[in-house]
Design an enzyme around this catalytic site. Structure first.
Site, mmCIF file in Angstrom:
data_model
loop_
_atom_site.group_PDB
_atom_site.id
_atom_site.type_symbol
_atom_site.label_atom_id
_atom_site.label_comp_id
_atom_site.label_asym_id
_atom_site.label_seq_id
_atom_site.Cartn_x
_atom_site.Cartn_y
_atom_site.Cartn_z
ATOM 1 N N GLN A 148 -89.923 -69.701 19.574
ATOM 2 C CA GLN A 148 -90.073 -71.224 19.967
ATOM 3 C C GLN A 148 -90.052 -71.906 21.051
ATOM 4 O O GLN A 148 -88.891 -72.130 21.063
ATOM 5 C CB GLN A 148 -90.684 -71.500 18.578
ATOM 6 C CG GLN A 148 -91.849 -72.668 18.239
ATOM 7 C CD GLN A 148 -92.422 -72.763 17.786
ATOM 8 O OE1 GLN A 148 -91.373 -72.517 16.283
ATOM 9 N NE2 GLN A 148 -92.964 -73.823 17.475
ATOM 10 N N THR B 32 -82.987 -75.146 19.195
ATOM 11 C CA THR B 32 -82.288 -73.943 20.251
ATOM 12 C C THR B 32 -82.934 -73.651 21.487
ATOM 13 O O THR B 32 -82.108 -72.997 21.460
ATOM 14 C CB THR B 32 -81.938 -72.739 18.889
ATOM 15 O OG1 THR B 32 -81.086 -73.735 17.617
ATOM 16 C CG2 THR B 32 -80.951 -71.409 19.080
ATOM 17 N N CYS B 33 -83.545 -72.984 21.173
ATOM 18 C CA CYS B 33 -84.596 -72.416 22.364
ATOM 19 C C CYS B 33 -84.974 -73.686 23.436
ATOM 20 O O CYS B 33 -84.526 -72.354 24.461
ATOM 21 C CB CYS B 33 -85.883 -72.102 21.403
ATOM 22 S SG CYS B 33 -86.065 -70.873 19.993
ATOM 23 N N THR B 34 -84.469 -74.167 23.171
ATOM 24 C CA THR B 34 -84.822 -75.540 24.475
ATOM 25 C C THR B 34 -83.212 -75.177 25.212
ATOM 26 O O THR B 34 -82.560 -74.621 26.560
ATOM 27 C CB THR B 34 -84.855 -76.896 23.733
ATOM 28 O OG1 THR B 34 -86.489 -77.060 23.123
ATOM 29 C CG2 THR B 34 -84.419 -77.457 25.546
ATOM 30 N N ALA C 239 -82.500 -71.740 26.649
ATOM 31 C CA ALA C 239 -83.672 -71.542 28.531
ATOM 32 C C ALA C 239 -82.870 -73.085 29.133
ATOM 33 O O ALA C 239 -82.735 -72.647 29.882
ATOM 34 C CB ALA C 239 -84.833 -72.389 27.536
#
Length: 155
Positions: free
Chosen positions: A40, A45-47, A50
Site C-alpha cells: 500500500q 514500510t512501503c515508503t 520505495a
C-alpha cells in the site's frame, strides 16, 4: 505464496501507471527489470522500501536495471505517493489484482495474531528475455536495492 520459480517466463501484464500511461512487460524486452510488489502507498514500510529504491536508483540503472512498483492502489494514490516522495519509477495500479494474482503474491497474512488476506511484499528480477532471474521473498525494505544488487552478483 508465489508458485513462480526462477527460470520461469515472467507473466505478461499491462496496466496504467501514476500518470495514466499504459505500461506492459513487453515494453522492457531487452532490458533487465525489477518488479517490486508492495501492499500500500504511504504506509511506513512501503515508503521506506520505495525511498530506498529511489535513493539507489542511479546505482540500479548503472547495473542495467529498470524498476516498476505494483500495488492494488489506484493511479491517483500512486500519483500522490510519487509526488510526495519524488519517486523516479512507474507505479502500476492493479486495483483488480490481475497482475498480483498472475505473480501469486496475494494470500493469507497474519498481524498481531489476526489472519487476513493481503499482498505479500515480493520482488522479481526479470532478465532481457523475460525470464525470472531472481525472486526476493520478504525483501528488507531499508536495504532493498542492496539486496537486488547482491542477488544479481550471486547469479
Amino acid at each position: 505464496m508465489t508458485s513462480l520459480i526462477e527460470g520461469d517466463k515472467a507473466p505478461s501484464f499491462s496496466a496504467k501507471d501514476q500518470n495514466g500511461k499504459k505500461i506492459s512487460l513487453a515494453d522492457y524486452k531487452g532490458k533487465k527489470l525489477v518488479i517490486f510488489f508492495y501492499p500500500q502507498d504511504m504506509t511506513p514500510t512501503c515508503t521506506v522500501q520505495a525511498c530506498n529504491l529511489r535513493d539507489n536508483f542511479a546505482l540500479l540503472m548503472k547495473h542495467g536495471l529498470e524498476v516498476i512498483g505494483i500495488s492494488p492502489d489506484s493511479t491517483e494514490s500512486h500519483k500522490k505517493f510519487e509526488t510526495r516522495h519524488q519517486l523516479p519509477f512507474p507505479l502500476l495500479a492493479d486495483t483488480d489484482r490481475k497482475i498480483i494474482d498472475k505473480y501469486g503474491v496475494w494470500g493469507e497474512k497474519q498481524l498481531y495474531g489476526r489472519k487476513y488476506m493481503g499482498l505479500h511484499r515480493t520482488t522479481f528480477i526479470v532478465d532481457e528475455k523475460g525470464k525470472i532471474m531472481k525472486i526476493i521473498l520478504k525483501p528488507k525494505s531499508k536495504q532493498h536495492a542492496e539486496e537486488i544488487i547482491a542477488a544479481l552478483a550471486a547469479g
